[in-house]
Design a protein around this motif. Structure first.
Motif, mmCIF file in Angstrom:
data_model
loop_
_atom_site.group_PDB
_atom_site.id
_atom_site.type_symbol
_atom_site.label_atom_id
_atom_site.label_comp_id
_atom_site.label_asym_id
_atom_site.label_seq_id
_atom_site.Cartn_x
_atom_site.Cartn_y
_atom_site.Cartn_z
ATOM 1 N N ALA A 1 79.116 19.117 8.023
ATOM 2 C CA ALA A 1 79.374 20.152 7.034
ATOM 3 C C ALA A 1 80.529 21.065 7.386
ATOM 4 O O ALA A 1 80.830 21.961 6.645
ATOM 5 N N GLY A 2 81.198 20.847 8.483
ATOM 6 C CA GLY A 2 82.269 21.755 8.895
ATOM 7 C C GLY A 2 82.091 22.129 10.347
ATOM 8 O O GLY A 2 81.616 21.328 11.144
ATOM 9 N N CYS A 3 82.461 23.342 10.698
ATOM 10 C CA CYS A 3 82.214 23.768 12.078
ATOM 11 C C CYS A 3 81.558 25.145 12.070
ATOM 12 O O CYS A 3 81.700 25.912 11.132
ATOM 13 N N PRO A 4 80.797 25.426 13.132
ATOM 14 C CA PRO A 4 80.060 26.680 13.131
ATOM 15 C C PRO A 4 80.977 27.896 13.197
ATOM 16 O O PRO A 4 81.995 27.854 13.891
ATOM 17 N N LEU B 1 81.853 26.904 8.586
ATOM 18 C CA LEU B 1 83.185 26.932 7.996
ATOM 19 C C LEU B 1 83.536 25.542 7.502
ATOM 20 O O LEU B 1 83.521 24.576 8.270
ATOM 21 N N ARG B 2 83.856 25.413 6.226
ATOM 22 C CA ARG B 2 84.250 24.118 5.664
ATOM 23 C C ARG B 2 85.740 23.951 5.968
ATOM 24 O O ARG B 2 86.595 24.510 5.278
ATOM 25 N N HIS B 3 85.983 23.189 7.032
ATOM 26 C CA HIS B 3 87.295 23.156 7.667
ATOM 27 C C HIS B 3 88.408 22.697 6.710
ATOM 28 O O HIS B 3 89.425 23.375 6.554
ATOM 29 N N GLU B 4 88.210 21.551 6.087
ATOM 30 C CA GLU B 4 89.266 21.028 5.207
ATOM 31 C C GLU B 4 89.450 21.922 3.983
ATOM 32 O O GLU B 4 90.573 22.164 3.540
ATOM 33 N N ALA B 5 88.333 22.445 3.466
ATOM 34 C CA ALA B 5 88.427 23.370 2.320
ATOM 35 C C ALA B 5 89.215 24.607 2.732
ATOM 36 O O ALA B 5 89.994 25.163 1.947
ATOM 37 N N ALA B 6 89.025 25.026 3.984
ATOM 38 C CA ALA B 6 89.724 26.222 4.476
ATOM 39 C C ALA B 6 91.233 25.972 4.498
ATOM 40 O O ALA B 6 92.027 26.808 4.036
ATOM 41 N N ILE B 7 91.641 24.809 5.024
ATOM 42 C CA ILE B 7 93.081 24.515 5.100
ATOM 43 C C ILE B 7 93.676 24.407 3.696
ATOM 44 O O ILE B 7 94.736 24.978 3.396
ATOM 45 N N THR B 8 92.977 23.690 2.822
ATOM 46 C CA THR B 8 93.473 23.527 1.451
ATOM 47 C C THR B 8 93.629 24.889 0.778
ATOM 48 O O THR B 8 94.648 25.170 0.130
ATOM 49 N N ASP C 1 88.834 37.175 1.034
ATOM 50 C CA ASP C 1 90.076 37.340 0.245
ATOM 51 C C ASP C 1 90.612 35.975 -0.204
ATOM 52 O O ASP C 1 91.040 35.805 -1.346
ATOM 53 N N VAL C 2 90.598 35.001 0.718
ATOM 54 C CA VAL C 2 91.137 33.670 0.360
ATOM 55 C C VAL C 2 90.238 33.031 -0.701
ATOM 56 O O VAL C 2 90.725 32.393 -1.643
ATOM 57 N N GLU C 3 88.921 33.209 -0.528
ATOM 58 C CA GLU C 3 87.998 32.632 -1.520
ATOM 59 C C GLU C 3 88.231 33.245 -2.903
ATOM 60 O O GLU C 3 88.253 32.540 -3.912
ATOM 61 N N SER D 1 85.206 27.561 -1.980
ATOM 62 C CA SER D 1 84.071 27.968 -1.142
ATOM 63 C C SER D 1 84.396 27.513 0.280
ATOM 64 O O SER D 1 84.455 26.319 0.566
ATOM 65 N N ILE D 2 84.651 28.458 1.164
ATOM 66 C CA ILE D 2 85.117 28.134 2.514
ATOM 67 C C ILE D 2 84.035 28.385 3.557
ATOM 68 O O ILE D 2 83.720 27.525 4.376
ATOM 69 N N LEU D 3 83.466 29.578 3.517
ATOM 70 C CA LEU D 3 82.478 29.962 4.525
ATOM 71 C C LEU D 3 81.096 29.918 3.899
ATOM 72 O O LEU D 3 80.809 30.693 2.982
ATOM 73 N N VAL D 4 80.271 28.991 4.375
ATOM 74 C CA VAL D 4 78.889 28.930 3.892
ATOM 75 C C VAL D 4 78.117 29.965 4.703
ATOM 76 O O VAL D 4 77.894 29.798 5.898
ATOM 77 N N ARG D 5 77.747 31.068 4.053
ATOM 78 C CA ARG D 5 77.189 32.201 4.797
ATOM 79 C C ARG D 5 75.692 32.033 5.026
ATOM 80 O O ARG D 5 74.872 32.802 4.528
ATOM 81 N N SER D 6 75.371 31.010 5.819
ATOM 82 C CA SER D 6 73.959 30.732 6.105
ATOM 83 C C SER D 6 73.492 31.490 7.331
ATOM 84 O O SER D 6 72.346 31.403 7.739
ATOM 85 N N GLY D 7 74.387 32.258 7.949
ATOM 86 C CA GLY D 7 74.043 32.987 9.168
ATOM 87 C C GLY D 7 74.226 32.101 10.390
ATOM 88 O O GLY D 7 74.348 30.877 10.286
#
Ligand SMILES: Cc1cc2nc3c(=O)[nH]c(=O)nc-3n(C[C@H](O)[C@H](O)[C@H](O)COP(=O)(O)OP(=O)(O)OC[C@H]3O[C@@H](n4cnc5c(N)ncnc54)[C@H](O)[C@@H]3O)c2cc1C
Length: 411
Positions: free
Chosen positions: A47-50, A141-148, A73-75, A81-87
């Motif tokens: 799912a990304g990285c912690p 953190l959804r890594h590829e979504a973050a870069i895009t 801000d980026v979102e 959707s970049i950061l999945v805020r699951s804690g």
């Protein structure tokens, strides 16, 4: 005549894409150069990285707090959707976990202690020990979504993105002039008439080339030694379970933990978990490695040495009772780190360098991008991130420091 751009960002991973965004939103003329014509399909992570904001070092905690706001801000700017805020959860010996809580409050991050039974009721399938600190702003953190999204935000603010050109050589021509030699990596574009090679000059160059940084800056700048290593994690199904990003701090005094190779990191995805040792990897001198995000899932645990496989599976049996260990697969990633575990964010003359982000760089990228943009403008970065060894603090890093604190030897 050689083309000229005011500021070039070399390398469009999370760090470079964030730097391009920060520079563009401040009004700089900026070009982001990236070798890969397209982002590779991500097959390495569930799912990304912690994203774990509970860093022991205040400098990294401050970057985490700043990044929480900047990711939002980026979102907002891109709708992604970049950061999945699951804690995120840090647990283990109180002597290591409890000081993190005080630091969180100072950085205005929200931490909450749970009892072991509370945590195990909340995430059935996982076991917890000692102090359990839940951090509300953590997550995945959804890594590829973050870069895009970072590239798209940079483009919307005026940055140009050139994906599909490899930098083959960097030359410093003066205090305000750097020349890059480029080779097109995008075969269809070359076939359609694009130049196969070209030169490009700039006034400022930001180098965020991940594992290629040391090679391309060799002979130009004296960098601390950057090592590239491969880190493997096993991925196991966890039917019906869910998990936050978990960091399990090792207790070096517990005899039952002798098989641990470092602090354990567990990342929950949809119906599966990835488990690895944080900051522990096998050294790679492979010059072909160009990106720290090149994840690949082998499908077989044989990619690990028998000892590594046995240690991870033993951990999973003891601490992840909800996981199905019948068919584990392996995911690998390449990390670049400075020996002391700290980031490298500094400038010499016209060249700004951002490297050595180890196992924590993606989550902190927007704040790192802000530091890199500041360096372009002449604003200094924190001393601890310096190119000069005497300014750096030993063991102060975002992840390697933890391994060092355990006395764990990095391969
Ligand atoms: C096992 C592992 C776990 C991790 N876990 C986490 C985590 O939990 N949380 C976290 O926040 N981070 C984590 N990371 C870190 C994260 O993946 C990186 O540190 C972060 O993305 C920063 O990368 P970067 O932008 O500096 O470099 P990279 O992502 O490597 O980007 C470099 C870019 O430069 C490009 N490039 C290379 N050579 C050239 C060239 N010659 N010309 C043009 N372009 C070129 C590459 O294609 C690439 O896009 C982890 C890393 C590993 C290995």
């Amino acid at each position: 005549m050689t083309d000229f751009v005011d500021t070039i960002v070399a390398g469009g991973g999370t760090a470079g894409s964030a730097a391009a965004w920060q520079l563009a939103r401040r009004g700089h003329e900026v070009l982001l150069l990236e070798a890969e014509p397209a982002l590779p399909a991500r097959i390495g992570e569930p799912a990304g990285c912690p994203f774990e904001p509970a860093h022991a070092d205040p400098a990294y905690r401050a970057l985490a707090a700043e990044s929480v706001a900047l990711w939002r801000d980026v979102e907002v700017a891109t709708g992604a959707s970049i950061l999945v805020r699951s804690g995120s959860v840090v647990h283990g010996p109180a002597v290591r976990v409890d000081p993190l809580a005080a630091g969180l409050a100072r950085a205005r991050l929200d931490g909450e202690f749970l009892t072991v039974p509370q945590a195990e009721a909340r995430w059935p399938g996982l076991r917890f020990s000692g102090s359990v600190l839940f951090v509300h702003q953590g997550g995945v953190l959804r890594h590829e979504a973050a870069i895009t999204a970072l590239r798209s935000a940079a483009g919307a603010d005026g940055a140009r993105i050139a994906a599909g050109e490899t930098i083959t050589r960097i030359r410093i021509l003066g205090d305000d002039r750097v020349r890059l030699e480029l080779r097109a990596t995008d075969a269809p574009a070359v076939a359609a008439g694009a130049a196969a090679t070209r030169e490009l000059d700039c006034r400022r160059l930001v180098v965020t080339l991940g594992p290629a940084t040391a090679r391309l800056l060799r002979g130009l700048l004296a960098l601390p030694r950057l090592t590239t290593s491969r880190e493997d994690a096993i991925v196991v199904p966890m039917p019906g379970g869910s998990a936050p990003a978990v960091l399990h701090l090792a207790d070096p005094t517990a005899p039952g933990n002798r098989y641990w190779r470092g602090d354990a990191t567990v990342l929950g995805g949809t119906g599966e978990l990835a488990l690895g040792w944080r900051g522990i990897g096998r050294s790679r001198a492979d010059a072909q490695i160009t990106s720290t995000r090149a994840g690949s899932r082998s499908g077989s645990p044989d990619a690990l040495s028998p000892r590594e496989r046995a240690a991870l599976l033993r951990y999973a049996r003891e601490w992840l009772p909800g996981a199905d260990l019948a068919l584990p697969s392996v995911t690998s990633r390449v990390r670049t780190a400075v020996g002391d575990g700290g980031f490298l964010v500094d400038r010499i003359g016209p060249v700004v360098v951002g490297a050595g982000f180890g196992s924590a760089g993606a989550g902190l990228a927007p704040a790192v991008g802000r530091l890199l943009a500041g360096l372009v403008e002449g604003i200094g970065a924190p001393d601890g991130f310096s190119l000069r060894p005497e300014r750096r603090r030993a063991g102060a890093g975002a992840s390697g420091g933890r391994a060092a604190a355990l006395g764990v030897r990095q391969a």
